[in-house]
Design a protein around this motif. Structure first.
Motif, mmCIF file in Angstrom:
data_model
loop_
_atom_site.group_PDB
_atom_site.id
_atom_site.type_symbol
_atom_site.label_atom_id
_atom_site.label_comp_id
_atom_site.label_asym_id
_atom_site.label_seq_id
_atom_site.Cartn_x
_atom_site.Cartn_y
_atom_site.Cartn_z
ATOM 1 N N LEU A 93 -1.997 4.211 3.396
ATOM 2 C CA LEU A 93 -1.929 3.716 4.774
ATOM 3 C C LEU A 93 -2.439 4.764 5.761
ATOM 4 O O LEU A 93 -3.171 4.449 6.712
ATOM 5 C CB LEU A 93 -0.490 3.306 5.115
ATOM 6 C CG LEU A 93 -0.277 2.731 6.515
ATOM 7 C CD1 LEU A 93 -1.103 1.453 6.718
ATOM 8 C CD2 LEU A 93 1.209 2.424 6.769
ATOM 9 N N GLU A 94 -2.080 6.024 5.520
ATOM 10 C CA GLU A 94 -2.556 7.094 6.402
ATOM 11 C C GLU A 94 -4.085 7.157 6.401
ATOM 12 O O GLU A 94 -4.710 7.353 7.444
ATOM 13 C CB GLU A 94 -1.978 8.447 5.962
ATOM 14 C CG GLU A 94 -0.484 8.583 6.249
ATOM 15 C CD GLU A 94 0.119 9.895 5.728
ATOM 16 O OE1 GLU A 94 1.306 10.126 5.984
ATOM 17 O OE2 GLU A 94 -0.603 10.681 5.057
ATOM 18 N N ILE A 140 0.863 -1.182 0.000
ATOM 19 C CA ILE A 140 0.000 0.000 0.000
ATOM 20 C C ILE A 140 0.904 1.238 0.000
ATOM 21 O O ILE A 140 2.038 1.193 0.488
ATOM 22 C CB ILE A 140 -0.931 -0.005 1.239
ATOM 23 C CG1 ILE A 140 -2.062 1.025 1.085
ATOM 24 C CG2 ILE A 140 -0.139 0.215 2.531
ATOM 25 C CD1 ILE A 140 -3.133 0.900 2.180
ATOM 26 N N SER A 141 0.405 2.342 -0.582
ATOM 27 C CA SER A 141 1.229 3.559 -0.550
ATOM 28 C C SER A 141 1.183 4.171 0.846
ATOM 29 O O SER A 141 0.272 3.895 1.634
ATOM 30 C CB SER A 141 0.725 4.568 -1.585
ATOM 31 O OG SER A 141 -0.544 5.056 -1.217
ATOM 32 N N VAL A 142 2.158 4.996 1.125
ATOM 33 C CA VAL A 142 2.198 5.688 2.411
ATOM 34 C C VAL A 142 0.921 6.506 2.600
ATOM 35 O O VAL A 142 0.302 6.511 3.670
ATOM 36 C CB VAL A 142 3.435 6.616 2.460
ATOM 37 C CG1 VAL A 142 3.431 7.447 3.714
ATOM 38 C CG2 VAL A 142 4.719 5.803 2.331
ATOM 39 N N LYS A 143 0.497 7.169 1.497
ATOM 40 C CA LYS A 143 -0.720 7.975 1.547
ATOM 41 C C LYS A 143 -1.940 7.100 1.845
ATOM 42 O O LYS A 143 -2.798 7.458 2.663
ATOM 43 C CB LYS A 143 -0.903 8.632 0.169
ATOM 44 C CG LYS A 143 -1.815 9.806 0.116
ATOM 45 C CD LYS A 143 -1.937 10.293 -1.340
ATOM 46 C CE LYS A 143 -0.721 11.120 -1.770
ATOM 47 N NZ LYS A 143 -0.711 11.405 -3.231
ATOM 48 N N LYS A 184 4.368 10.758 -1.149
ATOM 49 C CA LYS A 184 3.658 9.753 -0.357
ATOM 50 C C LYS A 184 3.006 8.666 -1.206
ATOM 51 O O LYS A 184 2.206 7.876 -0.702
ATOM 52 C CB LYS A 184 2.599 10.426 0.514
ATOM 53 C CG LYS A 184 3.211 11.244 1.640
ATOM 54 C CD LYS A 184 2.150 11.685 2.621
ATOM 55 C CE LYS A 184 2.767 12.428 3.794
ATOM 56 N NZ LYS A 184 1.731 12.897 4.727
ATOM 57 N N ASP A 185 3.311 8.639 -2.506
ATOM 58 C CA ASP A 185 2.772 7.573 -3.353
ATOM 59 C C ASP A 185 3.689 6.357 -3.398
ATOM 60 O O ASP A 185 3.331 5.324 -3.963
ATOM 61 C CB ASP A 185 2.518 8.089 -4.778
ATOM 62 C CG ASP A 185 1.300 8.997 -4.818
ATOM 63 O OD1 ASP A 185 0.413 8.826 -3.967
ATOM 64 O OD2 ASP A 185 1.249 9.889 -5.674
ATOM 65 N N ILE A 186 4.854 6.469 -2.806
ATOM 66 C CA ILE A 186 5.740 5.313 -2.703
ATOM 67 C C ILE A 186 5.072 4.291 -1.788
ATOM 68 O O ILE A 186 4.288 4.655 -0.906
ATOM 69 C CB ILE A 186 7.131 5.741 -2.156
ATOM 70 C CG1 ILE A 186 8.169 4.633 -2.341
ATOM 71 C CG2 ILE A 186 7.045 6.158 -0.690
ATOM 72 C CD1 ILE A 186 9.602 5.090 -2.042
ATOM 73 N N SER A 187 5.352 2.996 -2.013
ATOM 74 C CA SER A 187 4.779 1.991 -1.106
ATOM 75 C C SER A 187 5.527 2.016 0.224
ATOM 76 O O SER A 187 6.655 2.501 0.321
ATOM 77 C CB SER A 187 4.856 0.600 -1.728
ATOM 78 O OG SER A 187 6.200 0.175 -1.802
ATOM 79 N N VAL A 188 4.873 1.488 1.244
ATOM 80 C CA VAL A 188 5.500 1.401 2.564
ATOM 81 C C VAL A 188 6.805 0.609 2.463
ATOM 82 O O VAL A 188 7.831 0.988 3.022
ATOM 83 C CB VAL A 188 4.528 0.718 3.545
ATOM 84 C CG1 VAL A 188 5.205 0.491 4.880
ATOM 85 C CG2 VAL A 188 3.253 1.537 3.699
#
Lengths: 287, 287
Positions: free
Chosen positions: A20-21, A15-18, B13-17
């Motif tokens: 996940l938030e 999942i992207s960081v965005k 923030k579109d990078i994956s975790v």
């Protein structure tokens, strides 16, 4: 706001960081679980996200979308889709329902990796793919072959075809259904070998030279994971190959497969000498 | 290990975790910055990732890849690609070099969202796209029209065509070069309007009815960001439309655009009545 969030292909960390938030702060979190599956269990998602996740099967999405959309005009709801949201029609369905809702529900989609592009791992250029087709499980009495026409069209232009393989999750057992009981079958996932066999079977009837024994193809499994597997060979070779756990997909190579594509794809060949021989004879031609 | 990591389409923030974890621990971090660009500055990436990022322009990737790969057999190097790594040939180049390196350098690719699938935001089904084409900036003396043949092929099958638009970053100024100086031009990004005009211009010469004034198309800008913009209309309408900041892309609609695609796409129409009229007259037909 309804957030339709792509999860990528392999596990809870794709999942992207965005995304996940949003998952961590949303009022409710749904997981679409009938057009594709992740390679990890739901519990692993829940534990990493720190949220409980409601599995949305086909019935829920198609018949009970009001539950999913409840209060989404004022609160944030996250709807998770394996791969990329746009690669399934679920996205368009839900987004249209949000537009038509009274009051309208704002939506936002977060794209992610899809099998449609991850298949570039084969070395085949994504610009040289034609339309994508789906392959369903054949039964003794039902062998739908409309895929063949699409593959033939791509083939005429020398283009590659991505074949997406059937998955059956939560299918009712028909015998039990006839007795008025709902019992679900164990999930089934088509393998590369099954797909290759079905293509060869249809070629034997249709005989246009589109997907016979000697056509080059590349099978892929679990793309994007540590455990991904890619094997290239003839459809006949792939019909015997074991790719292990789901999910599998198959690419039928188009005749224009150029030298740089071949140079990369051959590193995955089951039998490199055979692969090179067929490529040199039948592929790499300019349109 | 060389990690080739997709950044997705819009921002840091579109990078994956998973990708972010690798970036934060890698020995060095490169950013491929010539086939696509993010919608944010490099400094914003650096500040969020907590790492300094080395911009890898075309020259560095093509001529100095040894620097990028230095010690990658024993240490982790992250190579960031805007969008999805497989959507650019840079990936295949680098991965082949890693295989041929002595000793071989292991690579791992982390897929992410790509314009090739994000274009599903238009409502057009990704399964109904044919091959993807690129459109370069025309000059007075150079108007390459090979895209037209590919679009015509897709068009014959009723398929949609995604047109990727030229970007020019770090292009040397030719007059300065003639005087022995290297001066870079300001970056240029083709707009939807420019693309639509060039398509109409080529149609006027080729006259096969592939991309004339009244063909339906959908322009997109900054897909995947808060600020994304989608407008549908005829090529003539799009040749006048202002989509704002880069990056832009265009989809030429295939004649099989079916009812559900139309129902969604028409919500983006510049002139809905006109859009509906043309669709009803010329589109939605079965192959």
């Amino acid at each position: 706001m309804l957030y339709i969030i792509g999860l990528g292909l392999a596990d809870e960390k794709d999942i992207s960081v965005k995304g996940l938030e949003i998952v961590r702060r949303a009022e409710r979190v749904y997981l679409e679980a009938y057009t594709a599956v992740l390679l990890v269990e739901k519990s692993q998602l829940e534990s990493y996200y720190g949220r409980s996740v409601i599995v949305a099967d086909r019935e829920m999405v198609e018949s009970q979308s009001d539950d999913i959309l409840a209060e989404a005009d004022t609160k944030d709801v996250a709807f998770l889709v394996v791969g990329d949201p746009f690669s399934a029609t679920t996205h368009t369905d839900l987004a249209l329902r949000c537009q038509q809702h009274n009051p309208p529900i704002p939506t936002r989609t977060l794209p992610n990796a899809s099998i449609l592009t991850a298949v570039g791992a084969t070395g085949l250029s994504l610009y040289n793919f034609g339309q994508t087709v789906s392959m369903v499980f054949f039964t003794d009495s039902w062998k739908p072959d409309s895929f063949y026409d699409r593959v033939a069209e791509n083939s005429t232009l020398g283009l590659h075809t991505l074949v997406l393989l059937d998955i059956k999750v939560k299918e009712p057992n028909l015998e039990a259904l006839a007795r008025g009981k709902i019992v679900y079958e164990a999930p089934r996932f088509m393998t590369v070998a099954q797909c290759a066999s079905q293509m060869i079977e249809v070629e034997e009837t249709r005989k246009q030279g589109v997907c016979g024994n000697d056509q080059l193809a590349i099978g892929v499994a679990r793309l994007g994971s540590d455990d991904e597997k890619i094997l290239a060979g003839t459809l006949e070779e792939l019909s015997q190959a074991d790719f292990g756990r789901p999910l599998h997909s198959l690419v039928l190579c188009g005749s224009t497969m150029h030298e740089m594509e071949w140079e990369y794809a051959r590193t995955f060949a089951i039998d490199q000498e055979k692969f090179d021989g067929i490529w040199k004879k039948n592929y790499g031609t300019k349109k």
